[in-house]
Design an enzyme around this catalytic site. Structure first.
Site, PDB file in Angstrom:
ATOM      1  N   GLU A  41       0.859  -1.192   0.000  1.00  0.00           N
ATOM      2  CA  GLU A  41       0.000   0.000   0.000  1.00  0.00           C
ATOM      3  C   GLU A  41       0.891   1.236   0.000  1.00  0.00           C
ATOM      4  OE1 GLU A  41      -2.895   0.169   3.230  1.00  0.00           O
ATOM      5  OE2 GLU A  41      -2.868   2.354   3.139  1.00  0.00           O
ATOM      6  N   ARG A  45       0.243  10.303   0.557  1.00  0.00           N
ATOM      7  CA  ARG A  45       0.584  11.350   1.527  1.00  0.00           C
ATOM      8  C   ARG A  45       1.783  12.147   1.061  1.00  0.00           C
ATOM      9  NH1 ARG A  45       0.676   7.713   7.008  1.00  0.00           N
ATOM     10  NH2 ARG A  45      -1.156   6.505   6.466  1.00  0.00           N
ATOM     11  N   THR A  69      -4.418   5.724   1.852  1.00  0.00           N
ATOM     12  CA  THR A  69      -4.793   7.044   2.350  1.00  0.00           C
ATOM     13  C   THR A  69      -5.520   7.816   1.245  1.00  0.00           C
ATOM     14  OG1 THR A  69      -2.739   6.973   3.650  1.00  0.00           O
ATOM     15  CG2 THR A  69      -4.012   8.974   3.786  1.00  0.00           C
ATOM     16  N   LYS A 129     -11.216  -2.076   6.483  1.00  0.00           N
ATOM     17  CA  LYS A 129     -10.044  -1.689   7.271  1.00  0.00           C
ATOM     18  C   LYS A 129     -10.542  -1.170   8.627  1.00  0.00           C
ATOM     19  CE  LYS A 129      -6.486   1.951   7.015  1.00  0.00           C
ATOM     20  NZ  LYS A 129      -5.190   2.209   6.376  1.00  0.00           N
TER      21      LYS A 129
HETATM   22  C1  3PG Z   1      -2.119   3.579   7.975  1.00  0.00           C
HETATM   23  O1  3PG Z   1      -2.175   4.460   7.133  1.00  0.00           O
HETATM   24  O2  3PG Z   1      -2.722   2.514   7.866  1.00  0.00           O
HETATM   25  C2  3PG Z   1      -1.362   3.845   9.221  1.00  0.00           C
HETATM   26  O3  3PG Z   1      -0.808   5.129   9.214  1.00  0.00           O
HETATM   27  C3  3PG Z   1      -0.300   2.869   9.547  1.00  0.00           C
HETATM   28  O4  3PG Z   1      -0.072   3.081  10.893  1.00  0.00           O
HETATM   29  P1  3PG Z   1       1.275   2.660  11.628  1.00  0.00           P
HETATM   30  O5  3PG Z   1       2.324   3.610  11.148  1.00  0.00           O
HETATM   31  O6  3PG Z   1       0.959   2.824  13.087  1.00  0.00           O
HETATM   32  O7  3PG Z   1       1.591   1.253  11.247  1.00  0.00           O
END
Ligand code: 3PG
Length: 206
Positions: A41, A45, A69, A129
């Site tokens: 993924e 961002r 995202t 999710k």
């Molecule tokens: C996401 O976008 O799924 C999270 O930012 C991942 O979170 P983490 O950095 O705590 O693994």
């Protein structure tokens, strides 16, 4: 719309990647694929995200790359044009659900409250999710949803790491887990591909 669970196959861990420099995309994806984590993924961002997805889709055989995202419907198109196979959003809006219908991408929408989960279930999403997982009760929160809403399986992300991912995966309503821990930004910036491959190998054995 493609089926998210079918696309995942037997893969249980999705690295969440925030790629600042598109030049890192190929070696990073290659390291993760070598470490047996092929579903990647790439989050929207950074300005480099779309190019990173394109580079991985075009150059890394075995990788299944998606856009993460996704805040706006237009990002489905951006991800699709770049060669993404799936899209993931941190929450869900009516506009995203509508846009997903017209997209060839598999879509993993996010929910945490029973109402959000049920609304997505009504829209046909039995795979969702669960974000931000730790902030919404983590394993306890997931277990609480399993009884009243048994038909939905989750991919929790947000606050997971190698020390707790196995416990999340053991939840009856969890089909996969995701997070940045197999490819932390610090190691990506350091171009520490061998270390990332090693982290991926450990994560893929979960
Ligand atoms: C996401 O976008 O799924 C999270 O930012 C991942 O979170 P983490 O950095 O705590 O693994």
């Amino acid at each position: 719309m493609a089926d998210f669970a079918a696309m995942m196959g037997s893969v249980k861990v999705i690295p969440v990647l925030t790629i600042a420099d598109a030049a890192d995309a190929i070696p990073l994806a290659e390291a993760l694929v070598r470490g047996s984590l092929p579903v990647l993924e790439v989050t929207f961002r950074t300005a480099a995200a779309q190019e990173a997805i394109r580079l991985i889709a075009d150059n890394v055989p075995g990788a299944i790359v998606g856009g993460g995202t996704i805040p706006q419907p237009r990002h489905f198109g951006d991800a699709e044009k770049a060669g993404a196979r799936f899209g993931v959003s941190p929450g869900t809006t009516a506009a995203l659900v509508e846009a997903a219908k017209d997209s060839s991408l598999a879509y993993l929408p996010a929910a945490v409250t029973p109402g959000e989960v049920m609304t997505l279930q009504d829209a046909g999403y039995s795979f969702q999710k669960y974000f931000p997982a730790a902030a919404h009760g983590g394993i306890f929160g997931l277990n609480q949803l399993a009884g009243p809403i048994p038909g939905v399986k989750f991919c929790p992300t947000g606050g997971l790491d190698q020390s707790n991912a196995a416990d999340y995966l053991a939840c009856q309503n969890v089909f996969a887990v995701g997070g940045s821990w197999p490819a932390p930004n610090k190691l990506v910036e350091a171009k520490a591909w061998a270390e990332i491959e090693a982290l991926a190998k450990v994560a893929s054995a979960l």
